[in-house]
Design an enzyme around this catalytic site. Structure first.
Site, PDB file in Angstrom:
ATOM      1  N   THR A  46       7.877  10.524   5.491  1.00 33.60           N
ATOM      2  CA  THR A  46       6.364  10.197   5.433  1.00 33.60           C
ATOM      3  C   THR A  46       6.290   9.286   4.209  1.00 33.60           C
ATOM      4  O   THR A  46       7.085   9.039   3.256  1.00 33.60           O
ATOM      5  CB  THR A  46       5.531  11.531   5.281  1.00 33.60           C
ATOM      6  OG1 THR A  46       5.930  12.186   4.045  1.00 33.60           O
ATOM      7  CG2 THR A  46       5.649  12.176   6.414  1.00 33.60           C
ATOM      8  N   ASP A  47       5.047   8.667   3.829  1.00 33.13           N
ATOM      9  CA  ASP A  47       4.380   7.923   2.823  1.00 33.13           C
ATOM     10  C   ASP A  47       3.590   8.903   1.831  1.00 33.13           C
ATOM     11  O   ASP A  47       3.727   9.960   2.124  1.00 33.13           O
ATOM     12  CB  ASP A  47       3.927   6.667   3.349  1.00 33.13           C
ATOM     13  CG  ASP A  47       2.469   6.953   4.064  1.00 33.13           C
ATOM     14  OD1 ASP A  47       2.084   8.020   3.888  1.00 33.13           O
ATOM     15  OD2 ASP A  47       2.115   6.037   4.650  1.00 33.13           O
ATOM     16  N   MET A  48       3.044   8.073   0.842  1.00 34.16           N
ATOM     17  CA  MET A  48       2.415   8.990  -0.032  1.00 34.16           C
ATOM     18  C   MET A  48       1.237   9.722   0.498  1.00 34.16           C
ATOM     19  O   MET A  48       0.795  10.665  -0.110  1.00 34.16           O
ATOM     20  CB  MET A  48       1.855   8.164  -1.101  1.00 34.16           C
ATOM     21  CG  MET A  48       3.177   7.830  -1.989  1.00 34.16           C
ATOM     22  SD  MET A  48       2.735   6.341  -3.343  1.00 34.16           S
ATOM     23  CE  MET A  48       1.637   7.493  -4.363  1.00 34.16           C
TER      24      MET A  48
END
Length: 129
Positions: A14-16
């Site tokens: 995942t990203d932020m």
């Protein structure tokens, strides 16, 4: 034949914002194709060592249709759409439940170890028709 591979979304995917980073969908569908190859009885190491040929992605046409998130359970569906002398076109979907989050058409070619395109072996062409 559609081959289905279950995948779980991990934190590293995942990203932020906690959403699967866009490039990871390409990793998911690569896993789907790799497991499809095993499912149909092909051994890519034998193809490389004995026959001197490998598969390579030539083209990807991708549509991002939704977002997967941390801990989602996804299914990667893979199906051969077309086969020619040197290439296979594979259709792939990344789904959560019945919702398609990502769709791709992937053109895979057969190549020599020197990087030259070559015909798919007859047994492979027959196997996927």
């Amino acid at each position: 034949m559609i081959y289905s591979l279950p995948v779980r979304v991990y934190y590293e995917d995942t990203d932020m914002a906690g959403i699967v980073y866009y490039a990871n969908y390409l990793r998911y569908i690569e896993r789907g194709r790799s497991e499809w190859v095993r499912e149909v009885g092909l051994d890519q190491n034998v193809m490389k060592d004995r026959d001197g040929i490998v598969f390579a992605v030539r083209r990807v046409e991708a549509d991002y249709l939704g977002s997967a998130r941390l801990d989602d359970e996804l299914v990667i569906d893979t199906q051969v759409k077309a086969v020619t002398g040197v290439r296979m076109i594979m259709e792939q979907w990344v789904k959560r439940d019945e919702n398609v989050l990502f769709h791709a058409l992937v053109t895979v070619v057969c190549m020599t170890l020197e990087g030259q395109s070559t015909r798919l072996p007859a047994n492979i062409r027959q196997m996927v028709h």
